[in-house]
Design an enzyme around this catalytic site. Sequence first.
Site, mmCIF file in Angstrom:
data_model
loop_
_atom_site.group_PDB
_atom_site.id
_atom_site.type_symbol
_atom_site.label_atom_id
_atom_site.label_comp_id
_atom_site.label_asym_id
_atom_site.label_seq_id
_atom_site.Cartn_x
_atom_site.Cartn_y
_atom_site.Cartn_z
ATOM 1 N N LYS A 130 0.852 -1.190 0.000
ATOM 2 C CA LYS A 130 0.000 0.000 0.000
ATOM 3 C C LYS A 130 0.889 1.242 0.000
ATOM 4 O O LYS A 130 1.773 1.390 0.857
ATOM 5 C CB LYS A 130 -0.881 -0.054 1.245
ATOM 6 C CG LYS A 130 -2.103 0.828 1.203
ATOM 7 C CD LYS A 130 -2.994 0.468 2.391
ATOM 8 C CE LYS A 130 -4.169 1.369 2.527
ATOM 9 N NZ LYS A 130 -4.866 1.156 3.805
HETATM 10 C C1 E4P Z 1 -8.288 2.212 3.980
HETATM 11 O O1 E4P Z 1 -7.462 1.559 3.436
HETATM 12 C C2 E4P Z 1 -8.099 2.949 5.235
HETATM 13 O O2 E4P Z 1 -7.425 2.106 6.125
HETATM 14 C C3 E4P Z 1 -9.383 3.325 5.899
HETATM 15 O O3 E4P Z 1 -10.533 2.908 5.194
HETATM 16 C C4 E4P Z 1 -9.440 4.694 6.441
HETATM 17 O O4 E4P Z 1 -10.673 4.893 7.091
HETATM 18 P P1 E4P Z 1 -10.922 6.093 8.111
HETATM 19 O O5 E4P Z 1 -11.130 7.332 7.322
HETATM 20 O O6 E4P Z 1 -12.167 5.690 8.837
HETATM 21 O O7 E4P Z 1 -9.710 6.166 8.986
#
Ligand code: E4P
Length: 215
Positions: A83
């Site tokens: 990622k």
């Molecule tokens: C996605 O890959 C992220 O980890 C995540 O969905 C972020 O979500 P949040 O905005 O609730 O922190």
Amino acid sequence: MDLYIDTANLDEIKQAAALGVLDGVTTNPSLIAKEKVPYAKRLAEICEFVKGPVSAEVVATDYDGMMSEAEPLRKIAENIVIKLPITVDGLRACKTLSDKGVKTNMTLCFQPLQALMVAKAGAFLVSPFIGRLDDVSEDGMDLIHKIRQIYDNYGFPTKILAASIRHPKHMVDCALAGADVSTVPMSVIKQVLSHPLTDSGLKKFVEDYKKAFGG
Ligand code: E4P
């Protein structure tokens, strides 16, 4: 639409996996930090339970740093997806890794052209953050619709992984918009499986059965 869980908590991952409909896991540095366990160890533990894609995020912000972090991360398990943030350096890293056959999840996507660029660089997944856009009075779902249309216009195979999902309505709208994957916290998985009419209907069925047949 595939379902990923957005957590680094092993109990939640085990609970979701036990449902039999879990396709993958997304983590990020904040989620793993909350668990207070070594970063790579937790990713390895997750990969023992889930055989689908498990996103492991780099924390370096420069190209060389991202490339050197990607190497040990991808050795953790075959199903690790690297990622990377959608920045100039992240895009370069995406292209280099994709050319080598390494799967990437391009994260922190907040506008459609970021999604176009990472698709051109060969990303496996792009992560538009719906909830965080809604938080600043923008329309997170509109981003999903626009990316879907762009990808369909040009036949890009990059999968749209709808992220930052806060409630079941986000998930329904993602399914209607043609998102390929939704990644959701355990709280949303539980909400999706609960409806007051299901609860009251079930209670009545059980009561009627007991009245008629005992037990
Ligand atoms: C996605 O890959 C992220 O980890 C995540 O969905 C972020 O979500 P949040 O905005 O609730 O922190």
